[in-house]
Design an enzyme around this catalytic site. Structure first.
Site, PDB file in Angstrom:
ATOM      1  N   ALA A  66       0.870  -1.176   0.000  1.00  0.00           N
ATOM      2  CA  ALA A  66       0.000   0.000   0.000  1.00  0.00           C
ATOM      3  C   ALA A  66       0.905   1.222   0.000  1.00  0.00           C
ATOM      4  O   ALA A  66       2.072   1.150   0.428  1.00  0.00           O
ATOM      5  CB  ALA A  66      -0.875  -0.021   1.243  1.00  0.00           C
ATOM      6  N   GLY A 111       0.666  -5.107   0.966  1.00  0.00           N
ATOM      7  CA  GLY A 111      -0.565  -5.258   0.172  1.00  0.00           C
ATOM      8  C   GLY A 111      -0.325  -5.991  -1.144  1.00  0.00           C
ATOM      9  O   GLY A 111      -1.259  -6.573  -1.708  1.00  0.00           O
ATOM     10  N   GLU A 134       4.914  -5.107   7.265  1.00  0.00           N
ATOM     11  CA  GLU A 134       4.146  -4.086   7.995  1.00  0.00           C
ATOM     12  C   GLU A 134       4.722  -3.796   9.374  1.00  0.00           C
ATOM     13  O   GLU A 134       4.687  -2.644   9.835  1.00  0.00           O
ATOM     14  CB  GLU A 134       2.679  -4.513   8.129  1.00  0.00           C
TER      15      GLU A 134
HETATM   16  N1  COA Z   1       4.514   3.138  -1.092  1.00  0.00           N
HETATM   17  C1  COA Z   1       4.872   4.298  -1.696  1.00  0.00           C
HETATM   18  N2  COA Z   1       5.982   4.435  -2.433  1.00  0.00           N
HETATM   19  C2  COA Z   1       6.761   3.339  -2.570  1.00  0.00           C
HETATM   20  C3  COA Z   1       6.457   2.112  -1.967  1.00  0.00           C
HETATM   21  C4  COA Z   1       5.273   2.044  -1.203  1.00  0.00           C
HETATM   22  N3  COA Z   1       4.875   0.910  -0.607  1.00  0.00           N
HETATM   23  N4  COA Z   1       7.424   1.231  -2.266  1.00  0.00           N
HETATM   24  C5  COA Z   1       8.303   1.892  -3.038  1.00  0.00           C
HETATM   25  N5  COA Z   1       7.915   3.163  -3.219  1.00  0.00           N
HETATM   26  C6  COA Z   1       8.576   4.228  -3.991  1.00  0.00           C
HETATM   27  C7  COA Z   1       9.797   4.771  -3.283  1.00  0.00           C
HETATM   28  O1  COA Z   1       9.434   5.738  -2.326  1.00  0.00           O
HETATM   29  C8  COA Z   1      10.537   5.360  -4.459  1.00  0.00           C
HETATM   30  O2  COA Z   1       9.942   6.565  -4.817  1.00  0.00           O
HETATM   31  P1  COA Z   1      10.869   7.888  -5.159  1.00  0.00           P
HETATM   32  O3  COA Z   1      11.682   7.446  -6.338  1.00  0.00           O
HETATM   33  O4  COA Z   1       9.870   8.937  -5.490  1.00  0.00           O
HETATM   34  O5  COA Z   1      11.701   8.131  -3.952  1.00  0.00           O
HETATM   35  C9  COA Z   1      10.260   4.376  -5.593  1.00  0.00           C
HETATM   36  O6  COA Z   1       9.071   3.681  -5.201  1.00  0.00           O
HETATM   37  C10 COA Z   1      11.350   3.354  -5.793  1.00  0.00           C
HETATM   38  O7  COA Z   1      11.588   2.701  -4.549  1.00  0.00           O
HETATM   39  P2  COA Z   1      13.043   2.570  -3.879  1.00  0.00           P
HETATM   40  O8  COA Z   1      12.864   2.359  -2.414  1.00  0.00           O
HETATM   41  O9  COA Z   1      13.907   3.704  -4.296  1.00  0.00           O
HETATM   42  O10 COA Z   1      13.570   1.241  -4.590  1.00  0.00           O
HETATM   43  P3  COA Z   1      14.636   0.211  -4.005  1.00  0.00           P
HETATM   44  O11 COA Z   1      14.972  -0.699  -5.130  1.00  0.00           O
HETATM   45  O12 COA Z   1      15.751   0.923  -3.347  1.00  0.00           O
HETATM   46  O13 COA Z   1      13.860  -0.623  -2.878  1.00  0.00           O
HETATM   47  C11 COA Z   1      11.971  -1.821  -1.939  1.00  0.00           C
HETATM   48  C12 COA Z   1      12.770  -1.438  -3.219  1.00  0.00           C
HETATM   49  C13 COA Z   1      10.735  -2.568  -2.389  1.00  0.00           C
HETATM   50  C14 COA Z   1      12.851  -2.743  -1.061  1.00  0.00           C
HETATM   51  C15 COA Z   1      11.614  -0.545  -1.150  1.00  0.00           C
HETATM   52  O14 COA Z   1      11.015   0.389  -2.054  1.00  0.00           O
HETATM   53  C16 COA Z   1      10.652  -0.757  -0.029  1.00  0.00           C
HETATM   54  O15 COA Z   1      11.043  -1.286   1.007  1.00  0.00           O
HETATM   55  N6  COA Z   1       9.368  -0.360  -0.219  1.00  0.00           N
HETATM   56  C17 COA Z   1       8.386  -0.414   0.804  1.00  0.00           C
HETATM   57  C18 COA Z   1       7.842  -1.806   0.961  1.00  0.00           C
HETATM   58  C19 COA Z   1       6.848  -1.880   2.091  1.00  0.00           C
HETATM   59  O16 COA Z   1       7.166  -1.694   3.256  1.00  0.00           O
HETATM   60  N7  COA Z   1       5.593  -2.190   1.723  1.00  0.00           N
HETATM   61  C20 COA Z   1       4.562  -2.464   2.662  1.00  0.00           C
HETATM   62  C21 COA Z   1       3.735  -1.285   2.953  1.00  0.00           C
HETATM   63  S1  COA Z   1       2.546  -1.790   4.175  1.00  0.00           S
END
Ligand code: COA
Length: 260
Positions: A66, A111, A134
């Site tokens: 999400a 999500g 989460e």
């Molecule tokens: N919600 C909003 N934005 C998200 C997102 C999320 N769940 N997951 C990734 N993004 C965005 C990042 O903020 C970034 O945006 P920006 O370029 O404007 O800063 C873009 O997507 C790319 O993500 P980034 O973190 O730079 O890529 P990465 O390869 O370094 O890492 C992940 C990838 C998936 C490990 C990391 O993005 C992450 O941990 N995301 C959150 C996952 C999460 O906790 N989801 C559960 C939510 S309940």
């Protein structure tokens, strides 16, 4: 004009629904949820569609969860509404009258994992990563993760995934039977479409009844599930397709399904 956050495409007998926010790793927000619903409406109404494939745009993420920006604004009151909206959509997917296949092409977190768990079948590309992170954000899964994951893999493994927030690779998910198969990324959509074409050869109403009966195996005590199976079996025997299936076999020809 803002790009569509969900793309809808027909290929053969498949409706391919692609979550399209690759710059945010396809994170779910309200417009994605709304457009997913609209895409499901189209897939449900189209008699040419035998099954649905849900995937993410780009080669990095299925859905990275999400939208964390939105999550950070939630209060006790708005959070309830927020999760119920997601739960309603994912429940719709779980009970969809046509098979729904998650083609997991990268990160499926929070999500995103929960979306995959709600689908009937999961296929993963080798770079797929699953996780319920989460607890890293001080919350718990809210789109069905605490309910569907234990039913899919049992309490112990579900608890480990949910309370550690650790990610697992596609091959580990395969070993846990969370996914049906793992393929190279270039083969992911073809593998999903192959499944859809196989389903498209079968009697559509029987497929629909089978989905309903399988859902009962997860939701109901076994004795009640057996009763429902008997009722649905009887219903299938009253269809034109039942007569057609038997006649075609005896006449050594391909059946022509009416979907009734
Ligand atoms: N919600 C909003 N934005 C998200 C997102 C999320 N769940 N997951 C990734 N993004 C965005 C990042 O903020 C970034 O945006 P920006 O370029 O404007 O800063 C873009 O997507 C790319 O993500 P980034 O973190 O730079 O890529 P990465 O390869 O370094 O890492 C992940 C990838 C998936 C490990 C990391 O993005 C992450 O941990 N995301 C959150 C996952 C999460 O906790 N989801 C559960 C939510 S309940």
């Amino acid at each position: 004009m803002a790009p569509e956050s969900v793309l809808y495409q027909i290929k053969g007998h498949a409706a391919i629904i692609t979550i399209n926010r690759p710059d945010k790793l396809n994170a779910l927000n309200e417009s994605v949820l709304g457009e997913l619903n609209v895409s499901l409406d189209k897939a449900e109404a189209d008699r040419n569609v035998s099954a649905v494939v849900i995937t993410g745009a780009g080669d990095k993420a299925f859905v990275a969860g999400a939208d964390i920006a939105r999550l950070s604004e939630l209060t006790v009151i708005t959070a309830r509404e927020f999760v119920e909206r997601g739960q309603t959509l994912f429940n719709r997917i779980e009970k969809f009258p046509k098979p729904v296949i998650a083609a997991v092409n990268g990160y499926a977190l929070g999500g995103g994992s929960e979306l995959a768990w709600a689908c009937h079948i999961r296929i993963a590309s080798r770079n797929a990563r699953f996780g319920q992170p989460e607890v890293n954000l001080g919350i718990i899964p809210g789109y069905g993760g605490t309910q569907r994951l234990p039913r899919l893999v049992g309490r112990g493994i579900a608890t480990e995934l949910i309370v550690t927030g650790n990610q697992i690779e596609a091959e580990t998910a395969l070993a846990m039977r969370l996914v049906n198969k793992v393929v190279e990324q270039a083969e992911l959509l073809p593998a999903a479409l192959e499944l859809v074409e196989s389903i498209s050869q079968r009697a559509p109403f029987a497929v629909r009844l089978a989905l309903q009966a399988i859902d009962a195996a997860v939701q109901l005590p076994q004795d009640e599930g057996m009763k429902l199976e008997a009722q649905l079996f009887a219903l299938s025997c009253g269809t034109a397709d039942h007569k057609e299936g038997a006649s075609a076999f005896l006449e050594k020809r391909k059946p022509v399904w009416k979907g009734a």
